[in-house]
Design a protein around this motif. Structure first.
Motif, PDB file in Angstrom:
ATOM      1  N   VAL A 140       0.836  -1.202   0.000  1.00 14.57           N
ATOM      2  CA  VAL A 140       0.000   0.000   0.000  1.00 14.57           C
ATOM      3  C   VAL A 140       0.871   1.253   0.000  1.00 14.57           C
ATOM      4  N   CYS A 141       1.895   1.265   0.847  1.00  9.08           N
ATOM      5  CA  CYS A 141       2.783   2.429   0.901  1.00  9.08           C
ATOM      6  C   CYS A 141       3.500   2.638  -0.432  1.00  9.08           C
ATOM      7  N   ASP A 142       3.948   1.559  -1.041  1.00 10.92           N
ATOM      8  CA  ASP A 142       4.613   1.671  -2.338  1.00 10.92           C
ATOM      9  C   ASP A 142       3.674   2.236  -3.390  1.00 10.92           C
ATOM     10  N   ASN A 143       2.421   1.764  -3.393  1.00 14.79           N
ATOM     11  CA  ASN A 143       1.444   2.240  -4.375  1.00 14.79           C
ATOM     12  C   ASN A 143       1.122   3.725  -4.191  1.00 14.79           C
ATOM     13  N   LEU A 144       1.212   4.197  -2.942  1.00 17.42           N
ATOM     14  CA  LEU A 144       0.891   5.593  -2.655  1.00 17.42           C
ATOM     15  C   LEU A 144       2.132   6.483  -2.642  1.00 17.42           C
ATOM     16  N   GLY A 145       3.268   5.901  -2.909  1.00 13.91           N
ATOM     17  CA  GLY A 145       4.501   6.677  -2.961  1.00 13.91           C
ATOM     18  C   GLY A 145       5.003   7.118  -1.600  1.00 13.91           C
ATOM     19  N   VAL A 146       4.747   6.302  -0.586  1.00 10.90           N
ATOM     20  CA  VAL A 146       5.173   6.618   0.783  1.00 10.90           C
ATOM     21  C   VAL A 146       6.323   5.691   1.175  1.00 10.90           C
ATOM     22  N   ASP A 147       7.359   6.249   1.764  1.00 11.34           N
ATOM     23  CA  ASP A 147       8.496   5.460   2.232  1.00 11.34           C
ATOM     24  C   ASP A 147       8.061   4.644   3.451  1.00 11.34           C
ATOM     25  N   PHE A 148       7.961   3.341   3.276  1.00 17.26           N
ATOM     26  CA  PHE A 148       7.461   2.474   4.349  1.00 17.26           C
ATOM     27  C   PHE A 148       8.344   2.516   5.585  1.00 17.26           C
ATOM     28  N   THR A 149       9.649   2.639   5.384  1.00 18.20           N
ATOM     29  CA  THR A 149      10.566   2.658   6.534  1.00 18.20           C
ATOM     30  C   THR A 149      10.367   3.900   7.390  1.00 18.20           C
ATOM     31  N   ARG A 150       9.848   4.978   6.801  1.00 14.62           N
ATOM     32  CA  ARG A 150       9.522   6.189   7.561  1.00 14.62           C
ATOM     33  C   ARG A 150       8.092   6.119   8.088  1.00 14.62           C
ATOM     34  N   PHE A 151       7.205   5.498   7.314  1.00 14.21           N
ATOM     35  CA  PHE A 151       5.799   5.405   7.694  1.00 14.21           C
ATOM     36  C   PHE A 151       5.608   4.537   8.938  1.00 14.21           C
ATOM     37  N   TRP A 152       6.315   3.421   8.997  1.00 16.85           N
ATOM     38  CA  TRP A 152       6.069   2.430  10.054  1.00 16.85           C
ATOM     39  C   TRP A 152       6.232   2.979  11.472  1.00 16.85           C
ATOM     40  N   PRO A 153       7.385   3.599  11.821  1.00 15.15           N
ATOM     41  CA  PRO A 153       7.515   4.085  13.198  1.00 15.15           C
ATOM     42  C   PRO A 153       6.496   5.175  13.540  1.00 15.15           C
ATOM     43  N   GLU A 154       6.099   5.958  12.542  1.00  7.53           N
ATOM     44  CA  GLU A 154       5.072   6.987  12.775  1.00  7.53           C
ATOM     45  C   GLU A 154       3.732   6.327  13.080  1.00  7.53           C
ATOM     46  N   ARG A 155       3.420   5.283  12.348  1.00  2.70           N
ATOM     47  CA  ARG A 155       2.182   4.556  12.566  1.00  2.70           C
ATOM     48  C   ARG A 155       2.167   3.901  13.945  1.00  2.70           C
ATOM     49  N   GLU A 156       3.309   3.318  14.348  1.00  7.57           N
ATOM     50  CA  GLU A 156       3.401   2.689  15.655  1.00  7.57           C
ATOM     51  C   GLU A 156       3.196   3.712  16.776  1.00  7.57           C
ATOM     52  N   ALA A 157       3.810   4.877  16.648  1.00  4.78           N
ATOM     53  CA  ALA A 157       3.681   5.920  17.665  1.00  4.78           C
ATOM     54  C   ALA A 157       2.242   6.417  17.748  1.00  4.78           C
ATOM     55  N   ASN A 158       1.586   6.601  16.604  1.00  8.90           N
ATOM     56  CA  ASN A 158       0.205   7.083  16.600  1.00  8.90           C
ATOM     57  C   ASN A 158      -0.745   6.043  17.186  1.00  8.90           C
ATOM     58  N   THR A 159      -0.513   4.782  16.885  1.00 10.42           N
ATOM     59  CA  THR A 159      -1.367   3.724  17.423  1.00 10.42           C
ATOM     60  C   THR A 159      -1.217   3.617  18.938  1.00 10.42           C
ATOM     61  N   SER A 160       0.006   3.725  19.415  1.00 11.52           N
ATOM     62  CA  SER A 160       0.238   3.673  20.854  1.00 11.52           C
ATOM     63  C   SER A 160      -0.405   4.868  21.550  1.00 11.52           C
ATOM     64  N   SER A 161      -0.233   6.047  20.966  1.00 13.80           N
ATOM     65  CA  SER A 161      -0.826   7.257  21.548  1.00 13.80           C
ATOM     66  C   SER A 161      -2.350   7.148  21.616  1.00 13.80           C
ATOM     67  N   LEU A 162      -2.957   6.605  20.561  1.00 14.39           N
ATOM     68  CA  LEU A 162      -4.411   6.442  20.535  1.00 14.39           C
ATOM     69  C   LEU A 162      -4.872   5.507  21.648  1.00 14.39           C
ATOM     70  N   GLN A 163      -4.177   4.400  21.820  1.00 12.73           N
ATOM     71  CA  GLN A 163      -4.570   3.432  22.837  1.00 12.73           C
ATOM     72  C   GLN A 163      -4.391   3.978  24.253  1.00 12.73           C
ATOM     73  N   CYS A 164      -3.314   4.724  24.459  1.00 10.67           N
ATOM     74  CA  CYS A 164      -3.098   5.324  25.785  1.00 10.67           C
ATOM     75  C   CYS A 164      -4.201   6.332  26.086  1.00 10.67           C
ATOM     76  N   GLY A 165      -4.625   7.051  25.062  1.00 11.85           N
ATOM     77  CA  GLY A 165      -5.730   7.988  25.234  1.00 11.85           C
ATOM     78  C   GLY A 165      -7.024   7.280  25.595  1.00 11.85           C
ATOM     79  N   MET A 166      -7.238   6.096  25.027  1.00 11.55           N
ATOM     80  CA  MET A 166      -8.425   5.307  25.358  1.00 11.55           C
ATOM     81  C   MET A 166      -8.418   4.910  26.830  1.00 11.55           C
ATOM     82  N   MET A 167      -7.230   4.579  27.344  1.00 11.82           N
ATOM     83  CA  MET A 167      -7.126   4.241  28.763  1.00 11.82           C
ATOM     84  C   MET A 167      -7.402   5.474  29.623  1.00 11.82           C
ATOM     85  N   ASP A 168      -6.871   6.606  29.202  1.00  5.96           N
ATOM     86  CA  ASP A 168      -7.052   7.836  29.966  1.00  5.96           C
ATOM     87  C   ASP A 168      -8.526   8.191  30.141  1.00  5.96           C
TER      88      ASP A 168
END
Length: 226
Positions: A60-88
């Motif tokens: 998907v990242c390749d098809n959209l022209g997004v560097d997967f190696t840069r996308f992945w850690p950003e996605r992980e951080a956003n997912t973690s932040s979202l879940q922590c907010g759910m706990m809050d």
């Protein structure tokens, strides 16, 4: 035999799911694409939700022209932040039967091994004041390699066993991959059949099946005087 350690999964075992799981995590994926100036299709986002594979996400990242190696850690951080907010805000809370953990920790070496992000797991344990109960904790590292090492791979389970210097452990989970990983690592397994697993089929039999963590002290090898 007496078990020398108790190891636990998190999601669906200690921490309940968001009412809209897993679609609730679409927000984190969409926010990540937005950071790269991309408006993904529904199918693009779907590739990052339940049952996601590295191959599909990379495609998907390749098809959209997004560097997967840069996308992945950003996605992980956003997912973690979202879940922590759910706990809050109380959208994700521990199951009531987690109260048994305090007694179990007095008699057993205990650890946590989750396929969720390590940052999310650490936040959960600190936020709900469980951290002192566990001598070793592993969530996945925010890397592609970390994702590939999640269950049923035994990597994190074996790391936890080495930390505790144990061999006869019992791993408590709520999925087929938990049972498979436990047995592959030489551990016995407990499958917790909570309400979200009522109709769930297990291709491999666990050592024990329970409906509540409160049953754990009554299992053979898990005794108050062990």
């Amino acid at each position: 035999m007496t078990y020398d350690s108790l190891l636990f999964d998190v999601d669906g075992v200690l921490l309940d799911f968001h009412p809209e799981h897993p679609t609730a995590y679409r927000q984190a994926v969409e926010e990540t694409f937005d950071a790269f100036g991309i408006s993904p299709s529904t199918a693009d986002v779907d590739a990052f939700i339940a049952g996601a594979t590295i191959e599909d996400m990379r495609r998907v990242c390749d098809n959209l022209g997004v560097d997967f190696t840069r996308f992945w850690p950003e996605r992980e951080a956003n997912t973690s932040s979202l879940q922590c907010g759910m706990m809050d805000c109380g959208e994700r809370v521990p199951y009531d039967d987690c109260s048994v953990l305090f007694d179990l920790a007095e008699h057993h070496a205990m650890g946590v091994i989750s396929s969720n992000q390590h940052a999310t797991v650490e936040y959960m344990l600190e936020y709900f004041e469980f951290a002192h109960l566990f001598e070793t904790v592993y969530g996945r590292k925010p890397t592609v390699e970390g994702f590939e090492r999640t269950k049923p791979d035994t990597y994190y389970l074996e790391r936890a066993m080495a930390d505790l210097d144990v061999t006869d452990g019992l791993y408590v989970g709520d999925s087929a991959c938990d049972v498979r990983a436990a047995h592959a690592a030489g551990l016995d397994s407990v499958f917790v059949r909570r309400s979200h697993r009522t109709e769930y089929d297990l291709p491999e039999d666990p050592t024990y099946e329970v409906t509540s963590l409160t049953v754990l002290p009554d299992l053979p090898g898990v005794t108050a005087d062990s």
